[in-house]
Design a protein around this motif. Structure first.
Motif, mmCIF file in Angstrom:
data_model
loop_
_atom_site.group_PDB
_atom_site.id
_atom_site.type_symbol
_atom_site.label_atom_id
_atom_site.label_comp_id
_atom_site.label_asym_id
_atom_site.label_seq_id
_atom_site.Cartn_x
_atom_site.Cartn_y
_atom_site.Cartn_z
ATOM 1 N N GLY A 64 42.436 43.175 42.733
ATOM 2 C CA GLY A 64 42.229 42.246 41.630
ATOM 3 C C GLY A 64 43.467 41.433 41.292
ATOM 4 O O GLY A 64 43.839 41.300 40.123
ATOM 5 N N GLU A 66 46.054 38.198 40.757
ATOM 6 C CA GLU A 66 45.986 36.846 40.217
ATOM 7 C C GLU A 66 47.110 36.026 40.810
ATOM 8 O O GLU A 66 48.157 36.554 41.192
ATOM 9 C CB GLU A 66 46.090 36.851 38.691
ATOM 10 C CG GLU A 66 44.838 37.374 37.995
ATOM 11 C CD GLU A 66 44.816 37.025 36.522
ATOM 12 O OE1 GLU A 66 45.855 36.603 35.978
ATOM 13 O OE2 GLU A 66 43.743 37.166 35.906
ATOM 14 N N TYR A 79 42.062 33.780 40.776
ATOM 15 C CA TYR A 79 41.763 35.207 40.938
ATOM 16 C C TYR A 79 41.679 35.524 42.421
ATOM 17 O O TYR A 79 41.087 34.763 43.187
ATOM 18 C CB TYR A 79 40.432 35.526 40.245
ATOM 19 C CG TYR A 79 39.966 36.960 40.386
ATOM 20 C CD1 TYR A 79 40.763 38.022 39.965
ATOM 21 C CD2 TYR A 79 38.715 37.258 40.927
ATOM 22 C CE1 TYR A 79 40.330 39.336 40.079
ATOM 23 C CE2 TYR A 79 38.273 38.566 41.040
ATOM 24 C CZ TYR A 79 39.078 39.601 40.623
ATOM 25 O OH TYR A 79 38.654 40.898 40.747
ATOM 26 N N ARG A 370 32.725 37.077 37.026
ATOM 27 C CA ARG A 370 33.404 37.624 35.848
ATOM 28 C C ARG A 370 32.808 37.057 34.559
ATOM 29 O O ARG A 370 32.965 37.651 33.496
ATOM 30 C CB ARG A 370 34.905 37.331 35.909
ATOM 31 C CG ARG A 370 35.608 38.018 37.068
ATOM 32 C CD ARG A 370 37.115 37.873 36.985
ATOM 33 N NE ARG A 370 37.559 36.506 37.084
ATOM 34 C CZ ARG A 370 38.833 36.124 37.001
ATOM 35 N NH1 ARG A 370 39.778 37.035 36.795
ATOM 36 N NH2 ARG A 370 39.171 34.856 37.110
#
Length: 540
Positions: A64, A66, A79, A370
């Protein structure tokens, strides 16, 4: 804790390499080390539609990451989901099986990557592939990676294909066949309706006595004696230890973590390493440079129909029988990969290969899922296949447990935005064709009446990766390339990189299958090197 070979990363390249090397060198001991957990019994990994839950969140199976704030995206951070666990990103991806265009590999050879042209790599694609349609000149049927047609096709996916044909695009039932161009349904890496991750294909279903798997262990650095890699330092169970490698160490940790590990080990741009307090083993300025990724924009359209997957009382109610059907037979909606259909399109007919790719999802997929929406709808993605923008991966810390600094520099070359605008226009033509237009619906962020300035602003506001970062340990024949055409790290010995980071350019398609091919090739390189050493030892 000594092994002949230590492979860091149990993703697509690492699993394929470990399995084939264990077969080719039965007298050699091999350790396959993964920072994440085993995934063999993970329901969300094995259930194809589980991708909708695996991608959006930072989990034990997803780093995950960024990006840094991206000026080309209006200052937003992008992301970057990446697989963490056995199977790597093949355990959380949409399972699409494409190889890219043959000319992509011919380009690699012309750039100095000897032995990587299309005729060179095709045998390794065929060797890896277990296509349920059978074998032919372009496909394999006996390989460990099962490739199949979807057992479930949403009616809206079928409408997309019909609409694309109505819009003037030809239907293509095999994007890995003689011609990539066209629209249709993707083949997927599934077996019996369940995900066939690379870990399942190469490791779990094919155990070897000489292949040792180590889960939940984070490699902190490669250990060097002088300029020779001799092992790795590993953190697991609250302690650190050194595992020795008698022959070679291989980094197969992906386009973000392989360059990070090289730099944490002292191989990278000297000035940057010194600023992070990392002792320099070899000054390699291009480590972490040349980051390339597929930039993508999605038109989301809400519908009154509940045929697409969505969140509603009726949608939730039908999941019970679907779950039973999947668990018993591997069939039904839960065997869908969500991105069931798509295509490869030329923005101009004079091009020698498609430069745009479409992914159609019979679900509202907004911001990597998301941003959840009540109701039902569908999503049409368009991405730039060969972007001109180049980014980088650098260190935030000399500790490999700290996430690296990821800067794709999306739209830093304006040609990428120009082409993505054209991709949205292509998408609009398909959405306006009768098979989809007659279904009605309302778009979430876009509007058919938007002018070009409004469209560009919307793209900048919402575009992001479609998960294909490559290039940060670039392969080449030149002295500045990070690895040579046999994937050996330049400037040191006993160390290779075997994953998507070695791709000198981004291929025109999804990157899972090409990374498996790279693992297959590397196993042959390493087995040949071992045989050469044995012959030399006998001769001495």
């Amino acid at each position: 804790m000594q092994y002949d070979y230590i492979i860091v990363g149990a993703g697509s390249g690492g699993c394929a390499l470990a399995s084939r090397l264990a077969d080719s060198c039965p007298d050699a001991s091999i350790a396959l080390i993964e920072a994440g957990p085993h995934t063999k019994r993970n329901l969300f990994v094995n259930m194809p539609v589980g991708v909708a839950a695996l991608v959006p969140f930072r989990l034990k199976t997803n780093y995950g990451y960024e990006t840094t704030p991206q000026p080309g995206l209006g200052g937003r951070c992008g992301y970057q989901p990446r697989g963490r666990g056995f199977g790597g990103s093949s355990a959380i991806n949409a399972m699409i099986y494409t190889r890219g265009h043959p000319l992509d590999y011919d380009d690699w050879a012309q750039m100095g990557c000897d032995g990587w042209s299309w005729p060179d790599v095709l045998p390794y694609f065929r060797r890896a592939e277990g296509n349920e349609r059978g074998a032919d000149a372009l496909h394999g049927a006996d390989g460990p990676l099962t490739v199949s047609d979807l057992r479930f096709r949403n009616r809206f996916s079928e409408r997309f294909v019909r609409a694309a044909v109505e819009a003037g695009f030809r239907q293509n039932d095999d994007f890995n066949g003689p011609d990539q161009e066209g629209v249709g349904f993707y083949q997927v890496t599934q077996r019996d309706g369940r995900r066939c991750s690379v870990a399942r294909a190469y490791v779990y279903d094919r155990p070897r006595a000489n292949l040792h798997t180590i889960a939940d262990a984070t490699v902190l650095r490669v250990v060097f004696e002088g300029k020779r890699a001799v092992g790795v330092e590993v953190a697991r169970d609250g302690r650190t230890e050194v595992l020795d490698a008698r022959a070679e160490v291989v980094l197969a940790a992906g386009a973000f973590n392989s360059p990070q590990l090289l730099m944490c080990s002292g191989v990278g741009p000297a000035v940057h390493l010194q600023s992070m307090g990392v002792p320099v083993v070899h000054d390699a300025p291009d480590v972490g440079q040349n980051l390339i990724d597929h930039i993508d924009f999605t038109i989301n359209k809400r519908t009154r129909s509940i045929e697409p997957t969505g969140i509603s009382l009726r949608g939730i109610a039908r999941m019970g029988p679907q779950f039973v059907d999947f668990m018993r037979h591997g069939k039904g909606m839960l065997s869908s990969n969500v991105a069931e259909a798509g295509g490869f399109i030329k923005s101009r007919p004079t091009l020698d290969r498609p430069d745009l790719q479409l992914h159609f999802c019979a679900a509202l997929v907004d911001d990597h899922n998301r941003h959840m929406h009540w109701g039902h709808g569908y999503s049409l993605h368009a991405c730039v296949l060969r972007p001109h923008s180049r980014g980088s991966v650098t260190l935030a810390s000399g500790d490999a447990r700290v996430a690296p600094v990821i800067d794709p520099r999306f739209f830093s070359d304006s040609r990428d935005l120009d082409l993505l605008v054209e991709g949205v226009r292509v998408s609009r033509r398909i959405l306006d064709a009768p098979s989809l237009a007659l279904c009605g619906g309302r778009e979430l962020y876009t509007h058919p009446g938007h002018n070009e300035a409004q469209l560009r602003a919307t793209i900048i506001e919402h575009a992001d990766t479609i998960y294909h970062p490559v290039g940060t340990c670039r392969m080449g024949g030149d002295a500045r390339s990070v690895v040579d055409p046999q994937l050996r790290v330049r400037g040191v010995t006993g160390l290779r990189v075997v994953d998507a980071s070695v791709m000198p350019t981004l291929i025109g398609g999804n990157t899972n299958s090409p990374t498996v091919m790279i693992g297959e090739r590397a196993a042959e390189f390493m087995a040949a090197a071992r045989r050469g050493m044995e012959i030399a030892a006998v001769a001495a």
